[in-house]
Write an enzyme that holds these catalytic residues in place. Structure first.
Site, short mmCIF file in Angstrom:
data_model
loop_
_atom_site.label_atom_id
_atom_site.label_comp_id
_atom_site.label_asym_id
_atom_site.label_seq_id
_atom_site.Cartn_x
_atom_site.Cartn_y
_atom_site.Cartn_z
N GLU A 50 -11.49 -7.90 -24.18
CA GLU A 50 -10.62 -7.97 -23.01
C GLU A 50 -9.91 -6.65 -22.72
O GLU A 50 -9.59 -6.33 -21.57
CB GLU A 50 -9.59 -9.09 -23.15
CG GLU A 50 -10.18 -10.49 -23.05
CD GLU A 50 -10.70 -11.02 -24.38
OE1 GLU A 50 -10.76 -10.26 -25.36
OE2 GLU A 50 -11.05 -12.22 -24.43
N PHE A 112 -3.59 -25.38 -29.06
CA PHE A 112 -4.64 -24.42 -29.39
C PHE A 112 -4.74 -23.32 -28.34
O PHE A 112 -4.83 -23.58 -27.15
CB PHE A 112 -5.98 -25.16 -29.51
CG PHE A 112 -7.13 -24.23 -29.80
CD1 PHE A 112 -7.16 -23.48 -30.98
CD2 PHE A 112 -8.17 -24.08 -28.90
CE1 PHE A 112 -8.21 -22.61 -31.25
CE2 PHE A 112 -9.22 -23.21 -29.16
CZ PHE A 112 -9.24 -22.47 -30.33
N GLN A 113 -4.73 -22.09 -28.77
CA GLN A 113 -4.83 -20.90 -27.92
C GLN A 113 -3.72 -20.84 -26.88
O GLN A 113 -3.92 -20.37 -25.77
CB GLN A 113 -6.21 -20.81 -27.27
CG GLN A 113 -7.29 -20.58 -28.33
CD GLN A 113 -8.59 -20.06 -27.78
OE1 GLN A 113 -8.97 -20.39 -26.66
NE2 GLN A 113 -9.28 -19.24 -28.56
N LYS A 162 -4.88 -24.75 -17.19
CA LYS A 162 -6.24 -25.23 -16.96
C LYS A 162 -6.30 -26.39 -15.97
O LYS A 162 -7.20 -26.47 -15.14
CB LYS A 162 -6.85 -25.66 -18.31
CG LYS A 162 -8.32 -25.99 -18.19
CD LYS A 162 -8.98 -26.17 -19.55
CE LYS A 162 -10.47 -26.44 -19.39
NZ LYS A 162 -11.13 -26.64 -20.68
N MET A 484 -5.25 15.64 -32.20
CA MET A 484 -3.89 15.88 -31.73
C MET A 484 -2.88 15.58 -32.82
O MET A 484 -1.88 16.28 -32.98
CB MET A 484 -3.62 15.03 -30.48
CG MET A 484 -2.33 15.37 -29.78
SD MET A 484 -2.24 17.12 -29.33
CE MET A 484 -2.78 17.08 -27.64
C1 LIG Z 1 -4.15 3.35 -29.31
C2 LIG Z 1 -3.56 4.62 -29.81
N1 LIG Z 1 -3.28 4.77 -31.13
C3 LIG Z 1 -2.76 5.93 -31.58
C4 LIG Z 1 -2.50 6.97 -30.73
C5 LIG Z 1 -1.91 8.26 -31.26
N2 LIG Z 1 -2.84 9.39 -31.04
C6 LIG Z 1 -2.71 10.25 -30.01
S1 LIG Z 1 -3.91 11.38 -29.95
C7 LIG Z 1 -4.64 10.78 -31.35
C8 LIG Z 1 -5.88 11.39 -31.89
C9 LIG Z 1 -7.06 11.11 -31.04
O1 LIG Z 1 -8.21 11.52 -31.70
P1 LIG Z 1 -9.53 11.83 -30.90
O2 LIG Z 1 -9.83 10.71 -29.98
O3 LIG Z 1 -10.60 12.21 -31.85
O4 LIG Z 1 -9.10 13.05 -29.98
P2 LIG Z 1 -8.79 14.57 -30.40
O5 LIG Z 1 -7.32 14.73 -30.39
O6 LIG Z 1 -9.40 14.80 -31.74
O7 LIG Z 1 -9.43 15.36 -29.32
C10 LIG Z 1 -3.91 9.69 -31.83
C11 LIG Z 1 -4.25 8.94 -33.05
C12 LIG Z 1 -2.78 6.76 -29.36
N3 LIG Z 1 -2.53 7.68 -28.44
N4 LIG Z 1 -3.33 5.59 -28.94
#
Ligand SMILES: Cc1ncc(C[n+]2csc(CCOP(=O)(O)OP(=O)(O)O)c2C)c(N)n1
Ligand SMILES: [Mg+2]
Lengths: 578, 162
Positions: A50, A112-113, A162, A484
């Site tokens: 979803e 349920f749900q 529902k 990042m």
């Molecule tokens: C759902 C979610 N969980 C955690 C984060 C924190 N976060 C921001 S950037 C990042 C790293 C992303 O890694 P990647 O997709 O490999 O991108 P890169 O920075 O390596 O280009 C994380 C964990 C987020 N933004 N969203």
């Protein structure tokens, strides 16, 4: 003629012009799914999770300006839609999420749900409805679309028990001719006195900057922004969400501002004597320390949402109104005005900005050099992609360094072409969003630029892409790390890479793409990049997953210095502050 | 600074939760809350008291106004206004002594119920006077107390109507 609640819903959606619903069935939604089966005009796209449905509908909405529609079941179906709702809410995207609910008499019994969808989603929706009477469905659907798409847009939830879609209970299709909600009047005319003041301030400024945000995109006001600047000739910077609202190829364009904005954009903001903020909200990723923000600037702030004005930074000339109408009024006023811009001063200002750019501006020509080095720079991947697509693709992204590199190096010349989760920063957004864009514009090139971290958060949608034949291109900027996060750990935590690497557990993305029935390419050398892109884009009817191994040590710069920095305080390289 | 806001809101299920939720979500305090349907019952009027600087309260009113179910909001504190609160207090007859009565002297009150062991009083006054009255009591001076929360209205010509 009489209709069941499910049929009422289908007809109401058709009358709103809905052509696609992204969804996933389950018990509480089965009557609705049956009504869906019996009609032909609306296509349902079965996602694999979803969250994917919400991001796909969101991408569709961002690309078209129309509301995206999601259908999920109660309980886990509804809760899986929550991240997508929050994503849309933070970026003011019109989204309609229809959630099945347990039967009315079971509500409150832990059946349920059962989950209180209205309660769970309350802080992340613009509004929500629960259907108490099936015959209200047409009216509520009509209102929901109106609320989602007008004023400052946003997501609306319609929770349907529902029994309200029981196929054996039939009702007449009735809804009011005109929508009138006494507590919601989103049409606001900009105040003429404020427009006058703004025109005067703008024309009398010597160091103006136009700071244009996502509101210009959402409000379809890009044309007006360009027309305004034909008169004013001020330097323009865009927020992450505003990119494309002003053509990047224009010589007055400064690129993005803020945390990873260009040196010249941030310097210009800091030294401006006038900032015209349009549909932007002085987010903390922009202002750095608010108390140190643009110390000498008078601020004009145009926004449709009064709550965005003077929330973080006090506006000297607030203008509450639709961005399009407000800019229209401002243009008229400026044309009428007798005040002459001090073009000598403004020229001087523009050349000052050019100097800043020459000092520490971004290098958009990196793709031309450095071919011999054995590591591909992530910036180069984006630049090569720009070349391969003539800068004309719809680009979605996930969240992280790769997202910032696209924002910095893919020069967007048209609004809506750049689709990313700015406010919530939702990893997993990119792939489903690209699916949504492709459904809206099947003939156009749609590219998802992602990271090996983010792509794995909604990777299951590759299966959806096969089912519906969605030939998007995925560019995985694979730095073998949550880049990042790792960058922050490099800079702030003395290189302690806590939980930001995978210790050789990454999947073989080429095989993975193939397992899902698609094409995969792996790139490890820069000189292969252009060729592989060419090959990939030639495969018009295939989804191609391009896994590009890049230099894992690269950081995104510039980066605003925090805490206690202003917009002029930036890291411009690993060991260099400006 | 203490602020008193008056809100007209559609009398729909969940509407109140949206207001209360918003305060929590945005980190504002609710000091007191009074709400009931008025007029034809299609909408409710509420009075919320909160604290914050001018900027904070401006943000609060704007955010409340953004809620789709909210018809109008007004910061009563911006002008002159009435503020009043009703208190029910139950005590043993023996607690209803001269000391207690002296503490009531700045407030209007009625005896609502009295039998040979218990007295229930209904007290009207500004929230400030109610506050100081209650502060002057200790838990030995009464059995239970219930406050309506502050109710507010603009003075004279200024109105808040739909
Ligand atoms: C759902 C979610 N969980 C955690 C984060 C924190 N976060 C921001 S950037 C990042 C790293 C992303 O890694 P990647 O997709 O490999 O991108 P890169 O920075 O390596 O280009 C994380 C964990 C987020 N933004 N969203
Ligand atoms: Mg990565």
């Amino acid at each position: 003629m009489k209709f069941s609640g499910g049929d009422l819903l289908m007809r109401a959606l058709k009358e709103e012009g809905v052509k696609h619903i992204f969804g996933y069935p389950g018990g509480a939604a089965l009557h609705i799914y049956d009504a869906l089966f019996k009609q032909k005009q609306i296509q349902h796209i079965l996602v694999r999770h979803e969250q994917g449905a919400t991001h796909a509908a969101d991408g569709y909405a961002r690309a078209t300006g129309k509301a995206g529609v999601v259908l999920v079941t109660s309980g886990p179906g509804a809760t899986n839609a929550v991240t997508g709702l929050a994503t849309a809410f933070m970026d003011s995207v019109p989204l309609i999420v229809i959630s099945g609910q347990v039967q009315s008499h079971l509500i409150g019994t832990d059946s349920f749900q059962e989950t209180d969808m209205i309660g769970i989603s309350r802080p992340i929706v613009k509004h929500s409805y629960i259907i108490n009477r099936a015959e209200d469905i047409p009216k509520i659907v009509q209102e929901a679309f109106y609320i989602a798409t007008s004023g400052r847009p946003g997501p609306v939830v319609i929770d349907i028990p529902k029994d309200k879609t029981d196929p054996n209970k039939k009702f007449e299709y009735k809804k009011p001719k005109h929508i009138s909600i006494r507590s919601y009047k989103p049409k606001i005319e900009p105040h003429p006195g404020q427009i006058k003041k703004a025109a005067r301030a703008l024309l009398s400024s010597e160091r103006p900057v136009i700071y244009a945000g996502g509101g210009v995109v959402l409000g379809n006001a890009s044309k007006e922004l360009i027309a305004l600047n034909k008169l004013v000739k001020a330097p323009v910077t865009n927020t992450l969400m505003g990119l494309g609202s002003y053509p990047a190829k224009d010589k007055l364009f400064l690129g993005m501002l803020g945390m990873h904005g260009t040196y010249e954009a941030n310097m210009a903001m800091h030294h401006a004597d006038l900032i015209l903020a349009i549909g932007a909200r002085f987010d903390d990723r922009i202002t750095n320390t608010p108390a140190l923000f643009a110390p000498n600037a008078k601020i004009i702030h145009i926004d449709v949402d009064p709550a965005s004005i003077s929330k973080i930074i006090n506006a000297d000339i607030p203008i509450v109104g639709q961005v399009k109408e407000s800019l229209g009024a401002l243009i008229k006023e400026i044309k009428k005005s007798k005040i002459k811009i001090d073009s000598e001063a403004v020229d001087h200002w523009v050349s000052q900005i050019k100097e800043w750019r020459a000092q520490h501006g971004l290098n958009h020509e990196m793709w031309k050099g450095a071919k011999k080095s054995n590591k591909i720079l992530p910036q180069v991947v984006v630049q090569e992609l720009y070349q391969a697509t003539n800068g004309d693709a719809w680009v979605t992204s996930d969240v992280g360094q790769h997202q910032m590199f696209v924002a910095q190096y893919y020069k967007f010349n048209k609004p809506r072409r750049w689709v990313n989760s700015g406010g919530l920063g939702t990893m997993g957004f990119g792939l489903p969003a690209a699916m949504g864009v492709k459904f809206a514009y099947p003939k156009d090139e749609v590219v998802c630029v992602t990271g090996e971290g983010s792509i794995q958060m909604c990777i299951q949608e590759l299966s959806t892409c096969l089912q519906y034949g969605i030939p998007i291109k995925i560019v995985n900027i694979n730095n073998q790390a949550l880049g990042m996060v790792k960058q922050w750990q490099d800079m702030i935590y003395d290189k302690r890479h806590s939980a930001s690497t995978y210790q050789n557990s990454l999947p073989d993305f080429v095989k993975l793409a193939e397992a899902y029935g698609h094409v995969g390419f792996k790139v490890t050398k820069q000189e292969e990049l252009a060729k592989v892109f060419k090959k990939a884009f030639a495969l018009k009817h295939k989804l191609v997953f391009i896994d590009v191994y890049v230099d894992p040590s690269e950081h995104v710069y510039p980066m605003l210095v925090a805490p206690n920095g202003s917009m002029k305080d930036m890291w411009i390289a690993k060991d260099k502050k400006a | 600074m203490k602020r008193t806001l008056a809100v007209l809101i559609e009398n729909k299920p969940g509407a109140l939760a949206r207001i209360v939720g918003l305060f929590h979500q945005r980190g504002y305090n609710i000091d007191s809350l009074n709400v009931a349907p008025v007029f034809d019952g299609s909408y409710s009027r509420m009075t919320v008291t909160t604290r914050g600087t001018e900027n904070v309260v401006e943000q609060i009113t704007k955010q409340i106004n953004k809620l789709i179910d909210v018809i109008k909001v007004s910061d009563l504190t911006e002008g002159s206004h009435h503020e009043i609160e009703y208190v029910l207090i139950k005590l043993f007859n023996k607690q209803f002594n001269q000391t207690f009565k002296r503490k009531l002297k700045n407030l209007e009150f009625q005896v609502i119920e009295q039998d040979n062991s218990i007295v229930v009083l209904g007290i009207t006054g500004s929230s400030a006077s109610v506050d100081s009255f209650l502060k002057a009591l200790n838990n030995k001076s009464f059995i239970e107390v219930s406050r309506s929360g502050c109710m507010g209205m603009h003075k004279s010509e200024k109105h808040l109507t739909i």
